[in-house]
Each structure stands twice: as structure tokens, then as C-alpha cells.
Design a protein around this motif. Structure first.
Motif, PDB file in Angstrom:
ATOM      1  N   LEU A 384      40.637  45.417  26.697  1.00  0.00           N
ATOM      2  CA  LEU A 384      41.024  44.935  27.905  1.00  0.00           C
ATOM      3  C   LEU A 384      40.546  43.331  27.873  1.00  0.00           C
ATOM      4  N   ASN A 385      39.277  43.241  27.596  1.00  0.00           N
ATOM      5  CA  ASN A 385      38.550  41.816  27.563  1.00  0.00           C
ATOM      6  C   ASN A 385      39.626  40.835  26.812  1.00  0.00           C
ATOM      7  N   ASP A 386      39.990  41.293  25.542  1.00  0.00           N
ATOM      8  CA  ASP A 386      40.800  40.434  24.936  1.00  0.00           C
ATOM      9  C   ASP A 386      41.915  39.877  25.664  1.00  0.00           C
ATOM     10  N   ALA A 387      42.602  40.988  26.110  1.00  0.00           N
ATOM     11  CA  ALA A 387      43.767  40.957  26.674  1.00  0.00           C
ATOM     12  C   ALA A 387      43.654  39.864  28.262  1.00  0.00           C
ATOM     13  N   GLU A 388      42.773  40.361  28.933  1.00  0.00           N
ATOM     14  CA  GLU A 388      42.215  39.243  29.895  1.00  0.00           C
ATOM     15  C   GLU A 388      41.947  37.824  29.655  1.00  0.00           C
ATOM     16  N   ALA A 389      41.283  37.549  28.452  1.00  0.00           N
ATOM     17  CA  ALA A 389      40.984  36.276  28.002  1.00  0.00           C
ATOM     18  C   ALA A 389      42.126  35.573  27.720  1.00  0.00           C
ATOM     19  N   ALA A 390      43.175  36.226  26.939  1.00  0.00           N
ATOM     20  CA  ALA A 390      44.485  35.616  26.607  1.00  0.00           C
ATOM     21  C   ALA A 390      45.190  35.196  27.715  1.00  0.00           C
ATOM     22  N   LEU A 391      45.412  36.089  28.667  1.00  0.00           N
ATOM     23  CA  LEU A 391      46.261  35.767  29.728  1.00  0.00           C
ATOM     24  C   LEU A 391      45.943  34.815  30.488  1.00  0.00           C
ATOM     25  N   LYS A 392      44.599  34.526  30.817  1.00  0.00           N
ATOM     26  CA  LYS A 392      43.906  33.646  31.747  1.00  0.00           C
ATOM     27  C   LYS A 392      44.286  32.158  31.001  1.00  0.00           C
ATOM     28  N   THR A 393      44.137  31.993  29.796  1.00  0.00           N
ATOM     29  CA  THR A 393      44.626  30.743  29.065  1.00  0.00           C
ATOM     30  C   THR A 393      46.095  30.661  29.118  1.00  0.00           C
ATOM     31  N   VAL A 394      46.784  31.630  28.838  1.00  0.00           N
ATOM     32  CA  VAL A 394      48.579  31.400  29.006  1.00  0.00           C
ATOM     33  C   VAL A 394      48.747  31.351  30.410  1.00  0.00           C
ATOM     34  N   GLN A 395      48.304  31.702  31.343  1.00  0.00           N
ATOM     35  CA  GLN A 395      48.594  31.805  32.912  1.00  0.00           C
ATOM     36  C   GLN A 395      48.432  30.211  33.367  1.00  0.00           C
ATOM     37  N   THR A 396      47.330  29.666  33.021  1.00  0.00           N
ATOM     38  CA  THR A 396      46.921  28.160  33.329  1.00  0.00           C
ATOM     39  C   THR A 396      47.966  27.274  32.684  1.00  0.00           C
ATOM     40  N   LYS A 397      48.277  27.565  31.617  1.00  0.00           N
ATOM     41  CA  LYS A 397      49.349  26.675  30.903  1.00  0.00           C
ATOM     42  C   LYS A 397      50.595  26.821  31.486  1.00  0.00           C
ATOM     43  N   PHE A 398      51.090  28.204  31.714  1.00  0.00           N
ATOM     44  CA  PHE A 398      52.560  28.476  32.199  1.00  0.00           C
ATOM     45  C   PHE A 398      52.556  27.983  33.589  1.00  0.00           C
ATOM     46  N   LEU A 399      51.614  28.040  34.577  1.00  0.00           N
ATOM     47  CA  LEU A 399      51.854  27.513  35.708  1.00  0.00           C
ATOM     48  C   LEU A 399      51.928  25.718  35.972  1.00  0.00           C
ATOM     49  N   GLY A 400      51.350  25.031  34.763  1.00  0.00           N
ATOM     50  CA  GLY A 400      51.153  23.733  34.718  1.00  0.00           C
ATOM     51  C   GLY A 400      52.505  23.534  33.824  1.00  0.00           C
ATOM     52  N   GLY A 401      53.530  24.263  33.575  1.00  0.00           N
ATOM     53  CA  GLY A 401      54.758  23.858  32.863  1.00  0.00           C
ATOM     54  C   GLY A 401      54.619  23.753  31.514  1.00  0.00           C
ATOM     55  N   GLY A 402      53.672  24.397  31.110  1.00  0.00           N
ATOM     56  CA  GLY A 402      53.511  24.259  29.603  1.00  0.00           C
ATOM     57  C   GLY A 402      54.103  25.079  28.652  1.00  0.00           C
ATOM     58  N   TYR A 403      55.096  26.127  29.162  1.00  0.00           N
ATOM     59  CA  TYR A 403      56.016  26.952  28.632  1.00  0.00           C
ATOM     60  C   TYR A 403      57.550  26.583  29.303  1.00  0.00           C
TER      61      TYR A 403
END
Length: 427
Positions: A384-403
Motif C-alpha cells: 500500500l505504501n508503494d502504491a500511495e507514494a506512486a499515485l501522489k507523484t502521478v496525481q500532482t503531475k496529472f492535475l498539472g497537465g503533465g499527462y
């Protein structure tokens, strides 16, 4: 075989008798946080009426500290741990998998099938592994929308008309137009609780980081992609702004936010932090992605576990059994701090059906608890901790238009989680 069974039965009976006697004396320490700690303290008086010779000390260490100190204690073979530890359900499986010997199996202490059967099924899923039960369910977090009645009324918005997230966006535009300086909603999009919105709506839509049996990474499944798409739409429409725990409380006290989506336990947070706003708040069901979609989810909620190294396990179990498996214990915490019971029988208590003065006499507990049977179980697994860490980074990038889109973002998250866990990405 008959002789063996008979001897075993006598041994169990003798053990239970000894446990009862031992539970009536000694000292126990409990680690918890915030209103959870306060709720446990509220139960000491009732517990001591039955066990007057047990001294209970509840230490409010804060959520992050309890987690880090418990992890450190387990890694050190149990050194420094108290007799009872509060554990968030969604993090529970990471403990059992990383430190299988750190916590006591509650079954030999008296956590019988009859006691376990008193709790909502979805709460037990993360607390039991194999034949062992490492924690007893405590509060649950059925998700609802806490809203400011006066701000909605000024905008001519009826919460009963909000069935979908698109409805929520449309209502938000009316609320902000009619109430200058007010945001429709706030959630943590880039802090410690970055994944809270995804976890709530994901649970509603049947999407999770991992498959139900923990065999694969499923964070990029179609249901999850749909959830992420909607999150970005809400942010771009200005319906949701980012705010951490303290910022949300300050905003709701100042009348700057009209709606907070959170688990039912947040009732106590609003009521105790903004007593001056009594009568101005209400509750309604969370929206769904479609008009006929599911509208029930869970976030948060905890359990109580006993470290295997406790010197007074029997007294520790007596305390958690009183606090969690009796109507008296659970309703005490509901009344004082809004901690939502997982105990099925507590849901029938007359207090649950009463109109609550703070909430303009709405019978909010009837409304909140009505969703419990519809909540889907989830599993956090050891990763779970690995999943949470990955999604936190991805979400910030996603909401910032990075994908380019939500699918690309969650494909990246799935790949990162797969690399960290060794689990394949599911189809």
C-alpha cells in the motif's frame, strides 16, 4: 481424537477463566490520536465500573507519530510498544505482511466468531489474515457530503437534486456565484492526504490499487480512469480546490467552503471545531459518476490491536472488547465525538435515530449509516505504501497537465507500483 479435543476444550476454558481474572488488574497504555484518543478516554469510566483495578492510560501522539512509532517498534521486535495500538484499516495489511509476529492473534484472548460476527463485513476484511485476527474493528467512515445549508439555500440549490458529479459541478457554479469568496468544495490534492478523493470515489466505483485477491495492480482499470477523469474536471471547473486537514477546518470555520466530502467520523471534527455554526450544516449522499450509479464508499476508520509483547494482554483485550464490541462503548464515542460504529447492534440504538441539534435536527446518523451495507471491501496488501507514494507523484503531475489523459497517468502509476511490488499489471 476425542481425548485430544476434550483436553483442548478444558485448556481453553481454564485459559478464559484465567484471562477474566487477570483482566481485572494491572495497567495498560494505549496509543491513538485526535478525537479517536479522546473517545477512548471517554470510555475509561464505563470500563472501570466493570474493571475497577485496571488503570488505562490513553496517549494522544498524533496520527503520523502513532504510525511511525509503531512501524519502528515492530521493526525492533516490539520494543517500546504499548499494550494497545490504534491502526487505520487501510494501512492494516501492511503491518500484518511486514511484521507477522508483531501483533497478538485476538482469537485466543476471546475474539470468538460470535464477537467477530457483530461487525460489518467490510471492516473485518483487512484485519484478518489466514486463521488469525490481528485487530478488532472500531469506527468506520461511510462517505457523505457535509454541506452548509445557508450557502446552498442562498444559491437556490437543493442537495436532493445532486445525484451525479456533473450535477455537483453545476450546483457549485450556483453556490459560488451566490456566495462571493466561497468555494464549493475542498479536498487534499497535493499534501499528506493527496489520494483521499481518489480513494473515496474509487471505492464507490469499485476501483482500487490492487485486485481483490491482491494478485495484480489494477489502478489503471477503466473504473479508475473514469474516476481520475472526473477529478480533473472538478478541479478545472473550480468546483474543488486543494486544502489539507488544517486548511479545511479553517475554511469551514470561516464560511469559505460550502461542502466537505469525507467519512462520517468528520461529523465530530466539524461539530467540535465550529460549535458557533450549529444549525447551519447538513448531510447528503455522495454523488456518483452516473445517475443510477453506486453512492456508497468508505474512507478511514480504525481498529485496535494488541502488540504481541504486551505484558497485560488480557486487560488490554478486556478494554478493547468493552470499547468496541458493546453498544455502550460504541455509542459513548458516537455521542461525544461522532465516531461511526462498525458494530451492527449499535446502529439500532435509539440515539442513532434521533435528530441532532447541531445538524438542524436532521437524523444524520440514520442517513450516514444507511450506506454501510452497500460499501465494497478493499485490500491494501503489503504494498500500500508503494502504491500511495506512486499515485501522489502521478496525481500532482496529472492535475498539472503533465499527462495527455487520465489513462496515461494511471498507466504510469500502475507501472511504478508493479516495479515496486513485483505484481503484474492486471487487465
Amino acid at each position: 481424537m476425542r481425548k485430544t479435543i476434550g483436553c483442548a476444550a478444558l485448556a481453553v476454558a481454564a485459559g478464559l477463566h484465567a484471562s477474566t481474572a487477570l483482566a481485572q488488574s494491572g495497567e495498560i497504555r494505549v496509543w491513538s490520536w485526535d478525537i479517536a484518543a479522546a473517545s477512548l478516554k471517554a470510555n475509561i469510566e464505563g470500563f472501570n465500573k466493570q474493571y475497577p483495578n485496571v488503570k488505562v492510560t490513553v496517549e494522544d501522539l498524533g496520527n503520523a507519530q502513532v504510525f511511525s512509532k509503531t512501524q519502528a517498534g515492530c521493526a525492533a521486535g516490539g520494543a517500546g510498544l504499548p499494550d494497545v495500538v490504534s491502526i487505520e484499516n487501510y494501512k492494516a495489511e501492511s503491518y500484518w505482511n511486514q511484521f507477522p509476529d508483531c501483533f497478538a492473534d485476538l482469537k485466543p484472548l476471546g475474539y470468538t466468531p460470535e464477537v467477530a460476527g457483530k461487525f460489518a463485513d467490510f471492516k473485518r476484511a483487512e484485519l484478518e489474515k489466514g486463521e488469525a485476527a490481528y485487530a478488532m474493528p472500531w469506527d468506520s467512515g461511510p462517505v457523505v457530503m457535509f454541506y452548509r445549508r445557508d450557502l446552498y439555500e442562498k444559491a437556490g440549490v437543493d442537495p436532493a437534486s445532486i445525484n451525479t458529479w456533473d450535477d455537483f459541478i453545476a450546483a457549485g457554479k450556483k453556490v459560488t456565484a451566490a456566495n462571493p469568496g466561497v468555494t464549493m468544495s475542498a479536498t487534499d490534492l497535493d499534501g499528506d492526504g493527496t489520494t483521499e478523493w481518489f480513494r473515496m470515489v474509487g471505492n464507490e466505483q469499485g476501483c482500487n490499487y490492487f485486485a481483490s485477491d491482491g494478485s495484480a495492480v489494477t489502478v489503471n482499470a477503466p473504473a479508475c480512469v473514469a474516476v481520475y477523469d472526473k477529478l480533473k474536471q472538478l478541479k478545472e471547473a473550480g468546483t474543488i480546490v486543494s486544502a489539507g486537514w488544517s486548511d479545511k477546518i479553517q475554511s469551514l470555520k470561516a464560511g469559505k467552503v460550502a461542502t466537505i466530502m469525507f467519512g462520517g467520523w468528520y461529523e465530530g471534527t466539524i461539530r467540535t471545531n465550529a460549535p458557533e455554526l450549529a444549525g447551519k450544516w447538513g448531510v447528503y449522499r455522495m454523488p456518483s459518476l452516473t445517475a443510477d450509479g453506486p453512492r456508497a464508499a468508505n474512507i478511514g476508520g480504525s481498529s485496535l490491536a494488541i502488540p504481541a509483547g504486551s505484558k497485560n494482554r488480557e486487560a488490554a483485550f478486556a478494554f478493547i472488547k468493552y470499547a468496541l464490541s458493546t453498544d455502550e462503548g460504541q455509542v459513548t464515542m458516537l455521542k461525544a465525538y461522532g465516531l461511526v460504529p462498525s458494530l451492527n447492534s449499535a446502529l439500532e440504538d435509539p440515539y442513532v435515530k434521533q435528530g441532532q441539534p447541531y445538524w438542524a435536527n436532521q437524523a444524520i446518523w440514520t442517513d450516514i449509516l444507511a450506506t454501510l451495507p452497500k460499501i465494497k471491501s478493499t485490500h491494501g496488501t503489503a504494498f500500500l505504501n508503494d502504491a500511495e507514494a506512486a499515485l501522489k507523484t502521478v496525481q500532482t503531475k496529472f492535475l498539472g497537465g503533465g499527462y495527455p489523459d487520465a489513462k496515461a497517468a494511471l498507466d504510469d502509476a500502475a507501472s511504478q507500483i508493479s516495479s515496486a511490488s513485483g505484481l503484474p499489471v492486471g487487465q
